[in-house]
Design a protein around this motif. Structure first.
Motif, PDB file in Angstrom:
ATOM      1  N   LYS A 116       0.848  -1.186   0.000  1.00  0.00           N
ATOM      2  CA  LYS A 116       0.000   0.000   0.000  1.00  0.00           C
ATOM      3  C   LYS A 116       0.889   1.243   0.000  1.00  0.00           C
ATOM      4  O   LYS A 116       1.887   1.291   0.715  1.00  0.00           O
ATOM      5  CB  LYS A 116      -0.884   0.018   1.246  1.00  0.00           C
ATOM      6  CG  LYS A 116      -1.816   1.213   1.293  1.00  0.00           C
ATOM      7  CD  LYS A 116      -2.551   1.314   2.626  1.00  0.00           C
ATOM      8  CE  LYS A 116      -3.337   2.626   2.670  1.00  0.00           C
ATOM      9  NZ  LYS A 116      -3.890   2.905   3.992  1.00  0.00           N
ATOM     10  N   SER A 132       0.676   5.378   0.460  1.00  0.00           N
ATOM     11  CA  SER A 132      -0.209   6.468   0.855  1.00  0.00           C
ATOM     12  C   SER A 132       0.217   7.807   0.280  1.00  0.00           C
ATOM     13  O   SER A 132      -0.590   8.734   0.205  1.00  0.00           O
ATOM     14  CB  SER A 132      -0.255   6.589   2.374  1.00  0.00           C
ATOM     15  OG  SER A 132      -0.604   5.364   2.941  1.00  0.00           O
ATOM     16  N   GLU A 159     -11.473   2.286   0.562  1.00  0.00           N
ATOM     17  CA  GLU A 159     -11.493   2.437   2.017  1.00  0.00           C
ATOM     18  C   GLU A 159     -12.497   1.467   2.641  1.00  0.00           C
ATOM     19  O   GLU A 159     -13.616   1.330   2.166  1.00  0.00           O
ATOM     20  CB  GLU A 159     -11.891   3.881   2.396  1.00  0.00           C
ATOM     21  CG  GLU A 159     -11.049   4.979   1.745  1.00  0.00           C
ATOM     22  CD  GLU A 159      -9.699   5.207   2.423  1.00  0.00           C
ATOM     23  OE1 GLU A 159      -9.507   4.685   3.535  1.00  0.00           O
ATOM     24  OE2 GLU A 159      -8.856   5.899   1.824  1.00  0.00           O
ATOM     25  N   GLU A 160     -12.099   0.842   3.718  1.00  0.00           N
ATOM     26  CA  GLU A 160     -12.960   0.013   4.556  1.00  0.00           C
ATOM     27  C   GLU A 160     -13.798  -1.025   3.786  1.00  0.00           C
ATOM     28  O   GLU A 160     -14.983  -1.166   4.039  1.00  0.00           O
ATOM     29  CB  GLU A 160     -13.916   0.905   5.376  1.00  0.00           C
ATOM     30  CG  GLU A 160     -13.217   1.927   6.258  1.00  0.00           C
ATOM     31  CD  GLU A 160     -12.337   1.303   7.324  1.00  0.00           C
ATOM     32  OE1 GLU A 160     -12.704   0.242   7.849  1.00  0.00           O
ATOM     33  OE2 GLU A 160     -11.263   1.873   7.588  1.00  0.00           O
ATOM     34  N   ASP A 190     -18.034  -2.643  -0.801  1.00  0.00           N
ATOM     35  CA  ASP A 190     -18.038  -1.450   0.052  1.00  0.00           C
ATOM     36  C   ASP A 190     -19.231  -1.497   1.003  1.00  0.00           C
ATOM     37  O   ASP A 190     -20.016  -2.437   0.983  1.00  0.00           O
ATOM     38  CB  ASP A 190     -17.963  -0.159  -0.782  1.00  0.00           C
ATOM     39  CG  ASP A 190     -19.243   0.099  -1.592  1.00  0.00           C
ATOM     40  OD1 ASP A 190     -20.286  -0.525  -1.302  1.00  0.00           O
ATOM     41  OD2 ASP A 190     -19.183   0.920  -2.524  1.00  0.00           O
ATOM     42  N   ASN A 204      -9.665  -3.910   7.404  1.00  0.00           N
ATOM     43  CA  ASN A 204      -8.714  -3.177   8.248  1.00  0.00           C
ATOM     44  C   ASN A 204      -8.865  -3.486   9.732  1.00  0.00           C
ATOM     45  O   ASN A 204      -8.252  -2.830  10.570  1.00  0.00           O
ATOM     46  CB  ASN A 204      -8.881  -1.671   8.024  1.00  0.00           C
ATOM     47  CG  ASN A 204      -8.718  -1.311   6.561  1.00  0.00           C
ATOM     48  OD1 ASN A 204      -7.819  -1.809   5.899  1.00  0.00           O
ATOM     49  ND2 ASN A 204      -9.606  -0.483   6.048  1.00  0.00           N
TER      50      ASN A 204
END
Lengths: 499, 167
Positions: free
Chosen positions: A171, A173, A205-206, A280, A440
Motif C-alpha cells: 500500500k 499512501s 477504504e474500509e 463497500d 482493516n
C-alpha cells in the motif's frame, strides 16, 4: 476409476488434503518433497514419494522439468497443483498437457487469461463485470507508476500481476513511499511467483473481502457454491474465513454469484475456481481477481454445502459432468476457518521456526482440522509458515464461532510460537462478532494493542497459572532432598476446609 | 517483601513468594493453590477459585514449556541468588557492549537501511530480513547511534546472530 495415480505438486496441509480426496476415490497418491520436507507429515501419508533435491521453492516445487520427469517416471496419469507454487502457472499446465498427463484444474488458456491480474481486468471490462479502478496493463517503470498513482489519487495498491496471498503487494499512501514500495513489491513478486510484473489499483477504504466459489465442467455447465467472507486479514493475508458472509443479504448474494459465473464463463473456465470481490459499505462489489485453483479456505464451503471440492475437481478433470445442479445446493448452517500460523504476534509477527515438540489436534462436534504438521515436524524458514487450519460448523454463525473457539482452546502446539491466542482475541472481538468490520480490522483494533496489552485482555489468569506451576515445581525439586515441605504441599493441604 | 523466585514468562518477569504450604503471591496477587500431578506431563492447578489444566510439554528444574487452553508459555525460574548473578552479569554487559540487536529468526538480509554512524529512533526500521518468502521489517528496539553493523546485504543470518550494535 477416474485416474490410477495422482501426483500432488505441493506440500503441507494441502498436499495431505488432496491425498485424502484421491484416496476416497480409490486413486493412488504420489508426493514430491524438497530436502527440508523429507520428514514432513504429508510425505508419510502418500502411497509413493519422490525427492526433489534442493530446499528453495525454485529448485523444488517450482521446478517444472523435474516435476514432469517425476510424474512420467512414477506413471502418474494426473497432477494436482494444490494452491500457490505452480497452481496458476500457465506454462506448467501446458507442459503437463504436452506430457499427456491430465492437469486437475482449468486449461492453460483460462489460467493465462485470468492468471495475469491485468489481463483479467481487461476481460472483466469487456464482459461488464465491475472492477476496482486501476491499470489494465503491468506498470513497467517507477515513473509510470508515479504518474498513474497521482492520476487516480493516493492511497493506491501496488500488486503482483501473477500474485496472490498478499505477497508482492504494497500500500502506498503518498508519493514519498512509492519508490521503496514499487521495488519491494517487484522483488517479492519475483521470488514468490517467478514474475516481477506489478500493477496499480485504487485503494478502496474500509472494504470487505467477499469471494464466490464456482465449479464448471468441460461441457459448459456452471454452478456456484455460495460466497465466503475473508475480511480478517493481516498484510493482505487471510486469517479467518467464513461462509456464508454475515454481511451479504439474499439480493446481494443473487447478484454477486451471478456475476461470478459470468466471470468464469468469460474465460471458458472449468474445474474449481474462486472469484474475489471487494465490497463497500453499500454492498457494491468490485472484481478483484480470479483464483484459478483450489483455495486455502475451501473447507468452509464444503462444510456448509456438503460438497467435497477436491473430489469434484478430480471428477471434472476426468471428464465427468457436474454431479450437482444449482437447485440441489443450499446453505446448511455456518462454517468458519482459522489459519494457524507459526509466528510471534508480539515480535512483529515474525515467523517462528523450530521443531514441533508436541501436537494434539482438537476434536468435537462440527470440528475439522486440516493439518500439515505432527509432533517432530520441523518448521523451516523456506516455506509459508501456515501449520494447519481449524474449521468448525454450526447451525448458525454464533454456534460456529463458539465451536471454533473451543477447538482452538484445546489445540496443543508446542515448540514454536503460534497465532492461536490472536485468533481467540479476534473471535472475541466485538466488531468481528457484529459482522460489521472491514479488511482493516486487525490494523485498526488489534495492532494498537501489540505487544502485550491484547494478551492481558484475554489472559484470565493463565499467565499466573504458568508462573505458579513453574515456581512450585522448582520449589519441590529444591525441597525434595529433605522431603519435608513437599510432603506437606502434596498431602497436607486443607483445600476443602473453609476458614 | 523479598520474593522466593523470579520467573520469566515469555518476555515478562514476575516475582513469586510462597506463604505457608498452600499460598502463593505472584507480583502482588495472593492466591491459595493446590496442585495435582496427574502425571509428569499433565497437572491440574487450582489457583484461587480457578482451575487450570496444564500440559507440561517438557521441562527441567529451571525451565518449563507449558500449554494452557491452546496458549503456549515458556518460563525460566531463578532464585534470588541466581537473579543477583544475572543482574551483575547484565550490568557488565551493558557497560561493555552497549545495546546489541540480534536476529529474531533465520533468514536473508535483503536491505540495510542504515549505515554505521547513523542515529536511529526506537521503533525505526533498520533493515529488511527475508524469511518464508516474506519481507520482514526489523525495527530498532532502542534509540541511539549505530556503532557497528555485523551483516551485509544478501547474506544469510541464523536466529540470534548479531546484527547491529547501538550505543
Amino acid at each position: 476409476m477416474y485416474f490410477k495415480k495422482i501426483l500432488v505438486v505441493n506440500r503441507g496441509e494441502i498436499a495431505l488434503r488432496v491425498f485424502r480426496g484421491a484416496r476416497e476415490l480409490g486413486i493412488k497418491t504420489v508426493a514430491v518433497y524438497s530436502d527440508a520436507d523429507v520428514n514432513s507429515l504429508y510425505v508419510k501419508y502418500a502411497d509413493e514419494s519422490y525427492h526433489l533435491p534442493g530446499t528453495t521453492a525454485g529448485e523444488t516445487y517450482l521446478n517444472i522439468e523435474k516435476i514432469i520427469d517425476t510424474a512420467r517416471k512414477c506413471g502418474a496419469d494426473a497432477i494436482h497443483p494444490g494452491y500457490g507454487f505452480l497452481s496458476e502457472r500457465a506454462s506448467f499446465i501446458q507442459a503437463v498437457e504436452e506430457a499427456g498427463i491430465t492437469f486437475i484444474g482449468p486449461s492453460s488458456k483460462s489460467v493465462e487469461m485470468m492468471g495475469s491480474k491485468t489481463g483479467a481486468r481487461r476481460i472483466m471490462q469487456e464482459h461488464g463485470v465491475p472492477f476496482v479502478p486501476g491499470t489494465t496493463d503491468p506498470v513497467e517503470s517507477i515513473e509510470e507508476a508515479k504518474a498513474f498513482a497521482s492520476k487516480i489519487g493516493y492511497p493506491v495498491l501496488i500488486k503482483a500481476s501473477a500474485g496472490g496471498g498478499g505477497k508482492g503487494m504494497k500500500k502506498v499512501s503518498s508519493p514519498e513511499e512509492i519508490d521503496e514500495a514499487f521495488f519491494s513489491a517487484k522483488r517479492e513478486a519475483l521470488s514468490a511467483f517467478g514474475d516481477s510484473a506489478v500493477y496499480i489499483e485504487k485503494f478502496i477504504e474500509e472494504p470487505k473481502h467477499i469471494e464466490v466459489q464456482i465449479l464448471g465442467d468441460k461441457f459448459g455447465n456452471y454452478i456456484h457454491v455460495f460466497e465466503r467472507e475473508c475480511s480478517v486479514q493481516r498484510r493482505h493475508q487471510k486469517i479467518i474465513e467464513e461462509s456464508p458472509s454475515p454481511f451479504v443479504d439474499k439480493a446481494t448474494r443473487e447478484k454477486i454469484t451471478k456475476t461470478a459465473i459470468e466471470a468464469a464463463k468469460a474465460c471458458n473456465y472449468y474445474n474449481a475456481g474462486t472469484i474475489e470481490f471487494l465490497m463497500d459499505s453499500k454492498r457494491n462489489f468490485f472484481f478483484l481477481e480470479m483464483n484459478t485453483r483450489l483455495q486455502v479456505e475451501h473447507p468452509v464451503t464444503e462444510m456448509i454445502s456438503g460438497l467435497d471440492l477436491v473430489k469434484e475437481q478430480i471428477k471434472i478433470a476426468a471428464g465427468e459432468k457436474l454431479s450437482y445442479k444449482q437447485e440441489d445446493l443450499k446453505i446448511n448452517g455456518h462454517a468458519i476457518e482459522c489459519r494457524v500460523y507459526a509466528e510471534d504476534p508480539d515480535n512483529n509477527f515474525l515467523p517462528s521456526t523450530g521443531r514441533i515438540s508436541f501436537h494434539r489436534i482438537p476434536t468435537g462436534p462440527g470440528v475439522r482440522v486440516d493439518e500439515g504438521i505432527e509432533g517432530g515436524s520441523d518448521i523451516t524458514m523456506y516455506y509459508d509458515p501456515m501449520l494447519s487450519k481449524v474449521i468448525a460448523h454450526g447451525s448458525d454463525r454464533s454456534s460456529a464461532i463458539q465451536r471454533v473457539k473451543m477447538a482452538l482452546e484445546s489445540y496443543s502446539i508446542a515448540g514454536v510460537q503460534t497465532n492461536i491466542a490472536v485468533l481467540l482475541w479476534l473471535l472475541n472481538n466485538r466488531s468481528f462478532l457484529s459482522g460489521k468490520y472491514s479488511i482493516n480490522l486487525i490494523d485498526k483494533e488489534f495492532l494498537p494493542l501489540v505487544p502485550g496489552a491484547w494478551k492481558e485482555q484475554l489472559d484470565n489468569g493463565r499467565e499466573d497459572a504458568a508462573v505458579a506451576l513453574s515456581a512450585i515445581l522448582r520449589e519441590r525439586s529444591r525441597n525434595s532432598a529433605n522431603n519435608l515441605r513437599i510432603n506437606e504441599v502434596l498431602n497436607d493441604n486443607n483445600w476443602l476446609d473453609t476458614e | 517483601m523479598i520474593p522466593d523466585y523470579h520467573v520469566d514468562l515469555n518476555s515478562k518477569e514476575m516475582s513469586v513468594k510462597f506463604v505457608g504450604t498452600d499460598q502463593i503471591i505472584i507480583n502482588d496477587r495472593e492466591y491459595r493453590y493446590n496442585l495435582e500431578e496427574v502425571n509428569g506431563n499433565y497437572y491440574i492447578l487450582r489457583l484461587g477459585e480457578k482451575v487450570f489444566r496444564i500440559n507440561r510439554v517438557s521441562g527441567e528444574k529451571n525451565n518449563q514449556l507449558l500449554l494452557i487452553d491452546g496458549r503456549y508459555f515458556e518460563t525460566e525460574v531463578r532464585t534470588n541468588l541466581e537473579q543477583k548473578a544475572r543482574q551483575v552479569l547484565s550490568n557488565v554487559k551493558q557497560s561493555n557492549r552497549n545495546s546489541l540487536i540480534k536476529s529474531p529468526m533465520p533468514g536473508m538480509v535483503l536491505k540495510l537501511k542504515k549505515n554505521a554512524g547513523d542515529t536511529v529512533a526506537q521503533g525505526e526500521s533498520i533493515m529488511i530480513l527475508e524469511a518464508m518468502k516474506m519481507e520482514n521489517d526489523i525495527k530498532s528496539p532502542f534509540s541511539g547511534t549505530i556503532k557497528e553493523i555485523f551483516v551485509s546485504e544478501k547474506s544469510p543470518v541464523e536466529k540470534g546472530a548479531q546484527l547491529f550494535l547501538i550505543g
